[in-house]
Design a protein around this motif. Structure first.
Motif, mmCIF file in Angstrom:
data_model
loop_
_atom_site.group_PDB
_atom_site.id
_atom_site.type_symbol
_atom_site.label_atom_id
_atom_site.label_comp_id
_atom_site.label_asym_id
_atom_site.label_seq_id
_atom_site.Cartn_x
_atom_site.Cartn_y
_atom_site.Cartn_z
ATOM 1 N N THR A 1 0.230 3.151 -4.712
ATOM 2 C CA THR A 1 0.103 1.801 -5.263
ATOM 3 C C THR A 1 -0.516 0.886 -4.212
ATOM 4 O OG1 THR A 1 2.357 1.389 -4.519
ATOM 5 C CG2 THR A 1 2.072 2.008 -6.832
ATOM 6 N N ALA B 1 -0.830 -3.393 -2.971
ATOM 7 C CA ALA B 1 -0.362 -4.774 -3.105
ATOM 8 C C ALA B 1 -1.579 -5.690 -3.017
ATOM 9 C CB ALA B 1 0.618 -5.093 -1.983
ATOM 10 N N SER C 1 3.589 -1.568 -11.286
ATOM 11 C CA SER C 1 2.937 -0.260 -11.202
ATOM 12 C C SER C 1 3.580 0.782 -12.093
ATOM 13 C CB SER C 1 2.920 0.227 -9.749
ATOM 14 O OG SER C 1 4.234 0.492 -9.310
ATOM 15 N N THR D 1 -2.153 1.481 2.435
ATOM 16 C CA THR D 1 -1.004 1.424 1.520
ATOM 17 C C THR D 1 0.217 2.171 2.061
ATOM 18 O OG1 THR D 1 -1.667 3.395 0.295
ATOM 19 C CG2 THR D 1 -2.553 1.296 -0.482
ATOM 20 N N ILE E 1 1.908 -5.586 -7.271
ATOM 21 C CA ILE E 1 1.823 -4.159 -6.926
ATOM 22 C C ILE E 1 1.312 -3.407 -8.148
ATOM 23 C CG2 ILE E 1 3.077 -2.113 -6.113
ATOM 24 C CD1 ILE E 1 3.353 -4.359 -4.106
ATOM 25 N N ALA F 1 10.018 -2.241 -1.911
ATOM 26 C CA ALA F 1 9.018 -2.693 -0.937
ATOM 27 C C ALA F 1 9.491 -2.182 0.418
ATOM 28 C CB ALA F 1 8.907 -4.204 -0.922
ATOM 29 N N ILE G 1 6.756 -10.917 -4.383
ATOM 30 C CA ILE G 1 6.108 -9.639 -4.726
ATOM 31 C C ILE G 1 6.649 -9.140 -6.062
ATOM 32 C CG2 ILE G 1 5.697 -7.252 -4.036
ATOM 33 C CD1 ILE G 1 6.055 -8.037 -1.155
ATOM 34 N N ASP H 1 6.335 -5.955 -8.802
ATOM 35 C CA ASP H 1 5.858 -4.592 -9.027
ATOM 36 C C ASP H 1 5.514 -4.397 -10.501
ATOM 37 O OD1 ASP H 1 5.306 -1.927 -9.020
ATOM 38 O OD2 ASP H 1 7.308 -1.259 -8.436
#
Ligand code: TXA
Ligand code: MG
Length: 354
Positions: free
Chosen positions: A119, A121, A189, A114, A102, A232, A185, A187
């Motif tokens: 952000t 993915a 960001s 998104t 992300i 998420a 996943i 992140d």
């Protein structure tokens, strides 16, 4: 709509069918395709109308963002900005593969893709058909798992057919998804990196590359404060829910088998359809209901690969009660338990030796 269904072997290259699928995507249509994790439902990620079609076909809430699939690492820079060094380190180590990053999105990525977030993915899948398809189409492909919202993710083309036949343009049958659980996943960001969804790339594997990384506290199951909202958006929904009531039994294995046998006996005798989620090591010790092994405890990867198919099989049998063993809550087991606990609505029985 008639859905075109084609079988492709894993070496597929430049076939007419691949060309056909790529053309559908370029024209704004929907194509389900295999990846190494689960089957994806693909559309042109840069075309807002195409992304919107995905939400409609899946029955997915529009605030739940899609993962954008790319075919080469450099494409990360077209989609994302202010990319931290960790993203490059993880991409170099784990792509192509079951890892989604992300990152802050570039303006060119539509909000429809998104889920309204700033952000994006991004994942570069390892499956050969998936990569050929993305390259051939020459676009980025937004793809959530190719199931109806609330169903287990599809690990075989027949699962996609069950859920989406007649509602999308094409399904590519590339055989069984080898891993069977959705990508990890991470992140990147803002602030410290964080795991938003556990998967086959484990916490330890990530830490070996970028140092200490924590889970989003809102996803770690049993002890979660219900007021915490996962980062998420998709993790807040009760995913992967089988039709029947699923309960997980945790404790010493012999005691778990005993407890499940007891409850399964009681439920079958009162006329209910019972399913039991067992393993290769334990399946012969259950005597009531339909017993299915999801894999071998000696090889956790087989359990990850078998879980969703078995949940769907119990749906087909209209099992009213499903009882499952639990799995070690470490490395790959963390991803397996995360999915199983969600499917069970966190209903877990702890069995102690009497
Ligand atoms: O393995 C996979 O990741 C599969 C295959 C097809 O690539 N795809 C998949 O997609 O599992 P989906 O849509 O079922 O799950 C995507 C998850 C959702 O929980 C969503 O909320 C989260 O990723 N997500 C997507 N974009 C995000 C973003 N910008 N910020 C936070 N979470 C995001
Ligand atoms: Mg999904």
């Amino acid at each position: 709509m008639i859905t075109k269904i084609v079988k492709m072997d894993s070496e597929a290259q430049n076939t007419e069918e691949l060309e056909y699928a790529a053309n559908i995507l370029k024209a704004g249509g929907l194509v389900a395709f295999p990846t190494e994790t689960v089957y994806g439902l693909g559309a042109n990620a840069m075309n807002p109308e195409a992304s919107t079609k995905i939400y409609k076909a899946k029955g997915r809430p529009s605030d739940n963002p899609l993962i954008v699939h790319i075919a080469q690492v450099e494409d990360m820079e077209v989609l994302a900005k202010e990319i931290p060094e960790e993203a490059y380190q993880l991409a170099r180590t784990f792509w192509p593969g079951p890892l989604t990053l992300i990152l802050k999105k570039q303006d060119c990525v539509p909000k429809e893709t998104t889920g309204g977030l700033d952000t994006v993915a991004i994942r570069l899948p390892a499956n050969h058909i998936a990569r050929e398809l993305i390259s051939k189409a020459g676009i980025f492909i937004a793809a959530p798992s190719a199931n109806k919202s609330g169903k287990p993710s599809p690990t075989k083309a027949e699962h996609v057919i069950q859920d989406l036949d007649g509602e999308i343009d094409m399904i590519i049958d590339g055989g069984k998804a080898t891993l069977g659980l959705e990508s990890t996943i991470v992140d990147l960001s803002s602030g410290a990196p964080m795991i938003l969804r556990p998967g086959c790339i484990t916490k330890r594997m990530l830490e070996n590359v970028i140092g200490v990384i924590d889970y989003d506290p809102a996803i770690m199951g049993k002890n979660v404060d219900p007021n915490m909202i996962p980062k998420a958006p998709g993790m807040k929904y009760r995913h992967y829910a089988p039709e029947g009531s699923l309960t997980i039994y945790e404790g010493e294995m012999a005691e778990v088998v005993k407890a499940i046998n007891l409850i399964a006996k009681e439920k079958t005798q009162s006329g209910s359809r019972v399913g039991i989620i067992a393993t290769d090591e334990t399946k012969e010790y259950y005597h009531y209901g339909t017993v299915k092994s999801i894999g071998s405890r000696k090889e956790e990867a087989t359990i990850a690969a078998g879980l969703y198919a078995v949940l769907r099989e119990f749906d087909e049998l209209h099992s009213e009660y499903i009882f499952s063993e639990s799995f070690a809550d470490n490395s790959l087991g963390q991803a397996i338990m995360n999915r199983l606990l969600k499917a069970a609505g966190y209903h877990i029985v702890k069995v102690y030796e009497k």
